[in-house]
Write a protein that holds these residues in place. Structure first.
Motif, PDB file in Angstrom:
ATOM      1  N   MET A 222      -2.204 -20.303  -1.377  1.00  0.00           N
ATOM      2  CA  MET A 222      -1.171 -21.053  -1.893  1.00  0.00           C
ATOM      3  C   MET A 222       0.118 -20.810  -1.225  1.00  0.00           C
ATOM      4  SD  MET A 222      -0.882 -23.636  -3.898  1.00  0.00           S
ATOM      5  CE  MET A 222      -2.146 -23.544  -4.782  1.00  0.00           C
ATOM      6  N   ARG A 223       0.625 -19.465  -0.951  1.00  0.00           N
ATOM      7  CA  ARG A 223       1.758 -19.356  -0.148  1.00  0.00           C
ATOM      8  C   ARG A 223       1.745 -20.213   0.985  1.00  0.00           C
ATOM      9  NH1 ARG A 223       4.963 -15.472  -2.278  1.00  0.00           N
ATOM     10  NH2 ARG A 223       4.165 -13.724  -3.633  1.00  0.00           N
ATOM     11  N   VAL A 224       0.874 -20.322   1.901  1.00  0.00           N
ATOM     12  CA  VAL A 224       0.733 -20.922   2.946  1.00  0.00           C
ATOM     13  C   VAL A 224       1.137 -22.277   2.830  1.00  0.00           C
ATOM     14  CG1 VAL A 224      -0.674 -21.518   5.183  1.00  0.00           C
ATOM     15  CG2 VAL A 224      -0.380 -19.179   4.339  1.00  0.00           C
ATOM     16  N   ARG A 225       0.138 -22.923   1.886  1.00  0.00           N
ATOM     17  CA  ARG A 225       0.172 -24.286   1.552  1.00  0.00           C
ATOM     18  C   ARG A 225       1.723 -24.608   1.057  1.00  0.00           C
ATOM     19  NH1 ARG A 225      -2.125 -28.950   0.215  1.00  0.00           N
ATOM     20  NH2 ARG A 225      -4.318 -28.208   0.886  1.00  0.00           N
ATOM     21  N   MET A 226       2.140 -24.085   0.379  1.00  0.00           N
ATOM     22  CA  MET A 226       3.717 -24.361  -0.240  1.00  0.00           C
ATOM     23  C   MET A 226       4.738 -23.879   0.494  1.00  0.00           C
ATOM     24  SD  MET A 226       2.066 -26.014  -2.735  1.00  0.00           S
ATOM     25  CE  MET A 226       3.669 -26.705  -3.313  1.00  0.00           C
ATOM     26  N   ARG A 227       4.415 -23.495   1.655  1.00  0.00           N
ATOM     27  CA  ARG A 227       5.473 -22.805   2.461  1.00  0.00           C
ATOM     28  C   ARG A 227       6.531 -21.680   1.878  1.00  0.00           C
ATOM     29  NH1 ARG A 227       8.669 -27.432   4.098  1.00  0.00           N
ATOM     30  NH2 ARG A 227       8.209 -28.334   2.180  1.00  0.00           N
ATOM     31  N   SER A 228       6.179 -20.956   1.305  1.00  0.00           N
ATOM     32  CA  SER A 228       6.774 -20.040   0.497  1.00  0.00           C
ATOM     33  C   SER A 228       7.794 -19.214   0.968  1.00  0.00           C
ATOM     34  CB  SER A 228       5.891 -19.104  -0.553  1.00  0.00           C
ATOM     35  OG  SER A 228       5.338 -17.999   0.367  1.00  0.00           O
ATOM     36  N   SER A 229       7.481 -18.973   2.569  1.00  0.00           N
ATOM     37  CA  SER A 229       8.344 -18.004   3.327  1.00  0.00           C
ATOM     38  C   SER A 229       9.788 -18.611   3.566  1.00  0.00           C
ATOM     39  CB  SER A 229       7.665 -17.794   4.651  1.00  0.00           C
ATOM     40  OG  SER A 229       7.222 -18.852   5.576  1.00  0.00           O
ATOM     41  N   GLU A 230       9.881 -20.189   3.768  1.00  0.00           N
ATOM     42  CA  GLU A 230      11.087 -20.902   3.634  1.00  0.00           C
ATOM     43  C   GLU A 230      11.602 -21.496   2.474  1.00  0.00           C
ATOM     44  OE1 GLU A 230       9.809 -24.833   5.766  1.00  0.00           O
ATOM     45  OE2 GLU A 230       8.605 -23.054   6.670  1.00  0.00           O
ATOM     46  N   ALA A 231      10.795 -21.161   1.370  1.00  0.00           N
ATOM     47  CA  ALA A 231      11.301 -21.845   0.153  1.00  0.00           C
ATOM     48  C   ALA A 231      12.272 -20.960  -0.702  1.00  0.00           C
ATOM     49  CB  ALA A 231      10.009 -21.873  -0.826  1.00  0.00           C
ATOM     50  N   LEU A 232      12.957 -21.678  -1.416  1.00  0.00           N
ATOM     51  CA  LEU A 232      14.125 -21.198  -2.321  1.00  0.00           C
ATOM     52  C   LEU A 232      13.438 -20.478  -3.484  1.00  0.00           C
ATOM     53  CD1 LEU A 232      16.703 -24.017  -2.528  1.00  0.00           C
ATOM     54  CD2 LEU A 232      17.042 -22.020  -1.075  1.00  0.00           C
ATOM     55  N   ALA A 233      12.428 -20.842  -3.742  1.00  0.00           N
ATOM     56  CA  ALA A 233      11.618 -20.449  -5.034  1.00  0.00           C
ATOM     57  C   ALA A 233       9.924 -20.554  -4.839  1.00  0.00           C
ATOM     58  CB  ALA A 233      12.125 -20.720  -6.242  1.00  0.00           C
ATOM     59  N   PHE A 234       9.123 -20.127  -5.343  1.00  0.00           N
ATOM     60  CA  PHE A 234       7.690 -20.380  -5.414  1.00  0.00           C
ATOM     61  C   PHE A 234       7.110 -19.877  -6.904  1.00  0.00           C
ATOM     62  CE2 PHE A 234       3.626 -18.180  -4.841  1.00  0.00           C
ATOM     63  CZ  PHE A 234       2.882 -19.093  -4.438  1.00  0.00           C
ATOM     64  N   GLY A 235       6.068 -20.778  -6.869  1.00  0.00           N
ATOM     65  CA  GLY A 235       5.164 -20.668  -8.217  1.00  0.00           C
ATOM     66  C   GLY A 235       3.796 -20.723  -8.107  1.00  0.00           C
ATOM     67  N   TYR A 236       3.238 -20.065  -9.209  1.00  0.00           N
ATOM     68  CA  TYR A 236       1.567 -20.166  -8.806  1.00  0.00           C
ATOM     69  C   TYR A 236       1.038 -19.820 -10.076  1.00  0.00           C
ATOM     70  CZ  TYR A 236      -2.879 -17.513  -7.777  1.00  0.00           C
ATOM     71  OH  TYR A 236      -3.965 -17.376  -7.696  1.00  0.00           O
ATOM     72  N   VAL A 237      -0.220 -20.610 -10.469  1.00  0.00           N
ATOM     73  CA  VAL A 237      -1.069 -20.550 -11.505  1.00  0.00           C
ATOM     74  C   VAL A 237      -2.408 -20.215 -10.991  1.00  0.00           C
ATOM     75  CG1 VAL A 237      -1.815 -21.488 -13.621  1.00  0.00           C
ATOM     76  CG2 VAL A 237       0.543 -21.924 -12.879  1.00  0.00           C
ATOM     77  N   PRO A 238      -2.875 -18.928 -11.384  1.00  0.00           N
ATOM     78  CA  PRO A 238      -4.372 -18.876 -11.066  1.00  0.00           C
ATOM     79  C   PRO A 238      -5.514 -19.875 -11.343  1.00  0.00           C
ATOM     80  CG  PRO A 238      -3.371 -16.789 -11.672  1.00  0.00           C
ATOM     81  CD  PRO A 238      -2.437 -18.102 -12.250  1.00  0.00           C
ATOM     82  N   SER A 239      -6.569 -19.978 -10.521  1.00  0.00           N
ATOM     83  CA  SER A 239      -7.520 -21.150 -10.883  1.00  0.00           C
ATOM     84  C   SER A 239      -8.145 -20.448 -12.314  1.00  0.00           C
ATOM     85  CB  SER A 239      -8.730 -21.150  -9.877  1.00  0.00           C
ATOM     86  OG  SER A 239      -9.299 -19.701  -9.468  1.00  0.00           O
ATOM     87  N   THR A 240      -8.409 -19.372 -12.307  1.00  0.00           N
ATOM     88  CA  THR A 240      -8.867 -18.858 -13.832  1.00  0.00           C
ATOM     89  C   THR A 240      -7.894 -19.155 -14.956  1.00  0.00           C
ATOM     90  OG1 THR A 240      -7.952 -16.567 -13.525  1.00  0.00           O
ATOM     91  CG2 THR A 240     -10.341 -16.908 -12.516  1.00  0.00           C
ATOM     92  N   LYS A 241      -6.649 -19.458 -14.864  1.00  0.00           N
ATOM     93  CA  LYS A 241      -5.789 -19.736 -15.672  1.00  0.00           C
ATOM     94  C   LYS A 241      -5.248 -20.980 -15.860  1.00  0.00           C
ATOM     95  CE  LYS A 241      -5.667 -15.247 -17.383  1.00  0.00           C
ATOM     96  NZ  LYS A 241      -6.175 -15.097 -18.891  1.00  0.00           N
ATOM     97  N   ALA A 242      -5.396 -21.771 -14.838  1.00  0.00           N
ATOM     98  CA  ALA A 242      -4.869 -23.287 -14.753  1.00  0.00           C
ATOM     99  C   ALA A 242      -5.587 -24.082 -15.797  1.00  0.00           C
ATOM    100  CB  ALA A 242      -5.110 -23.806 -13.500  1.00  0.00           C
ATOM    101  N   PRO A 243      -6.897 -24.078 -16.164  1.00  0.00           N
ATOM    102  CA  PRO A 243      -7.616 -24.822 -17.312  1.00  0.00           C
ATOM    103  C   PRO A 243      -6.968 -24.449 -18.621  1.00  0.00           C
ATOM    104  CG  PRO A 243      -9.323 -23.947 -15.659  1.00  0.00           C
ATOM    105  CD  PRO A 243      -8.055 -23.213 -15.393  1.00  0.00           C
ATOM    106  N   ASN A 244      -6.394 -23.145 -18.869  1.00  0.00           N
ATOM    107  CA  ASN A 244      -5.834 -22.604 -20.153  1.00  0.00           C
ATOM    108  C   ASN A 244      -4.536 -23.415 -20.353  1.00  0.00           C
ATOM    109  OD1 ASN A 244      -5.673 -21.480 -22.717  1.00  0.00           O
ATOM    110  ND2 ASN A 244      -4.589 -19.688 -21.655  1.00  0.00           N
TER     111      ASN A 244
END
Length: 567
Positions: A222-244
């Motif tokens: 997800m870091r690669v997809r969202m270009r986190s290395s050049e981002a001001l901020a990054f967020g993530y929700v794991p697949s096991t937790k996204a449904p919840n």
């Protein structure tokens, strides 16, 4: 000559030692996911508060609002001092921490409770601050700031210093004992939370007593997809937790949802939704927020017909929107009826037969806010030119404006839906039909069909008759189109007035900075806010899931700052 050479050697040696010292003392970015338990619900991070603050200060909205709220502008002197403090650690402890800090926000869980018509949420969360500053310098600063926050929030809090498991916990408790603010330290890291359990969970994750998010392949992808290395901020929700997360937040959109439908969502969501990602970047005087929701692989090919779009042009139906409309969404679908059938088939393919039967109830519920009780029939009666609009931020129901494909079918819909006691009135040259209880109205105006609350449809018809719409003013359309930059045709584009959110953001920062009460609603202030550009959101289906991209004056930061401040 020898003396000159000796002095040159000494100066060169001093310079080399200084450069070596600066290199050794420079802050090295650390992976804060090591403090986030692997079962966390949400993870957010920013690896440079200075870069984030600089990007926000460079926005056009900041330049316009800063003078009203006593906020700092971005000066070259401040940038130079921040650079020195970051590179060398020289300066006040407060400035060094601010210039070097990495921050992460972890939400460990979220639950909701419905009490009557009130929806209440309870969560466990923690703020992790890597100061890159020695404990002896940073601890007094963090304690002072957290203490000031506790006093502003609680009034007269009680402070306790507790030693547990070789850890020191500072606990500020409100006078009634109901609320707490807790901080603990781990080397150069401060962990701040409103409950001790969350602090301990983060410390345990970093200490190896429980699994953390660090180095998990799903997160790294997800870091690669969202270009986190050049981002001001990054967020993530794991697949096991996204449904919840979806299950807990759906009541916000479907207030009063029956328990059977809540159970349906709980069962079906894990078969549909995967990981969720977010990143923020500076963009042409504003902020760009990128969102990605992974979908289960079998679902994406089935969804493609539902998102089939054509060349996006601003529809003529904008001529019905009052010039102060809060938000409007253009649905750029080739065939609304076919898109709806494809969406239903795709969702039904991911759930068992009995659950799929109940899915129809959920789909019908989704259209209730528009006054549509038979979406299949309605969508087959309109053309691809469709928009929905909320005229005010507080509007409970949206207005639907669509180009007519089958007028007979739509008139039958109105006759059945409105009943024999419907009331008809004339608004300028158009007729407005309203149900006997006054809750829903409809109008045929030229080649268009309008559906929504009575007063809001009246405003739409009057706006067109008087040409008081955004389409009638080049200045209004310039604000609407300020961030427009679509590279390919999106399925849905939403434009939203962002002045209230921008005002709340500036007001919150002003309060946190101790600048006193926010300015009043002077005419000049209102003009400044009303001149801010609209936020624009584009949604499209990509090979792995759903992608949304938003451009706005301050981005998601405006919402996050207000949320974290309230927490």
């Amino acid at each position: 000559m020898r003396r000159l050479l000796r002095w040159f050697t000494i100066v060169l040696l001093i310079v080399l030692i200084a450069l070596l010292w600066v290199w050794w003392n420079r802050p090295r970015t650390v992976d804060l996911t090591s403090y986030a338990p692997a079962d966390s619900l949400v993870y957010l991070e920013s690896n440079s508060l200075v870069d984030l603050a600089t990007a926000v200060r460079h926005t056009n909205a900041w330049q316009k609002l800063a003078p009203y709220y006593g906020l700092k502008s971005d000066r070259w002197q401040d940038r130079w001092l921040n650079y020195i403090a970051r590179a060398t650690g020289i300066g006040s402890a407060q400035n060094v921490i601010a210039s070097r800090a990495q921050v992460a926000f972890v939400m460990l869980d979220l639950t909701h409770n419905v009490s009557g018509e009130t929806l209440e949420y309870k969560s466990h969360e923690a703020l992790i601050v890597e100061t890159h500053t020695s404990p002896s310098r940073m601890k007094p600063v963090i304690e002072r700031y957290v203490g000031d926050l506790a006093r502003r929030t609680y009034g007269q809090p009680k402070l306790e210093r507790i030693q547990k498991d070789d850890r020191e916990f500072l606990i500020w408790t409100s006078p009634d004992g109901a609320r707490k603010l807790i901080v603990s330290f781990d080397g150069t890291v401060a962990i701040i939370s409103n409950d001790e359990q969350s602090v301990r969970a983060c410390l345990a994750a970093h200490g190896g007593q429980r699994p953390s998010l660090a180095h998990q392949p799903e997160l790294e992808d997800m870091r690669v997809r969202m270009r986190s290395s050049e981002a001001l901020a990054f967020g993530y929700v794991p697949s096991t937790k996204a449904p919840n997360l979806f299950v807990q937040t759906i009541p916000i959109f479907f207030v009063g949802m029956p328990e059977v439908l809540q159970a349906l969502v709980t069962v079906s969501t894990p078969r549909i939704v995967g990981t969720i990602g977010w990143s923020a970047h500076a963009f042409e005087g504003g902020i760009e927020d990128d969102y990605f929701i992974a979908l289960k692989p079998p679902l994406v090919p089935r969804l493609r017909p539902a998102f089939a779009s054509s060349a996006m042009q601003r529809p003529d139906s904008w001529a019905f929107l009052p010039d102060d409309t809060h938000s409007v969404s253009n649905y750029n679908l080739n065939n609304p009826g076919a898109a709806w059938e494809a969406l239903k088939a795709a969702l039904a393919s991911q759930v068992e037969f009995l659950t799929a039967a109940g899915l129809g109830k959920l789909e019908a519920r989704a259209f209730e806010s528009y006054g549509i009780d038979q979406p299949d029939t309605f969508l087959k009666s309109i053309k691809s030119e469709v928009l929905t609009a909320r005229l005010d931020a507080s509007s409970e129901r949206a207005v639907v404006i669509a180009r007519v494909a089958d007028e007979t079918a739509l008139r039958q819909f109105v006759a059945r839906r409105f009943g024999p006691k419907a009331i008809t009135e004339r608004i300028e040259k158009d007729e407005l039909t309203t149900t006997a209880d006054g809750h829903l109205s409809a109008a045929f105006a030229g080649n268009y069909f309008l559906l929504g609350p009575r007063e809001e449809l009246r405003r739409c018809l009057l706006a067109r008759a008087r040409q008081a719409t955004p389409a009638s003013s080049s200045a209004d359309m310039k604000r609407v189109d300020h961030f427009s930059s679509a590279t390919n045709e999106p399925a849905v584009v939403t434009y939203t007035r962002d002045d209230e959110r921008a005002r709340d953001f500036a007001s919150t920062l002003s309060a946190l900075g101790g600048h006193g009460p926010a300015p009043g609603n002077s005419p000049e202030m209102k003009r400044t806010l009303s001149a801010l550009p609209h936020a624009e959101t584009e949604s499209r289906l990509v090979p792995e899931g759903l992608e949304r991209r938003t451009w706005s004056p301050f981005g998601l930061f405006a919402t996050l700052v207000s949320f974290l401040s309230s927490r």
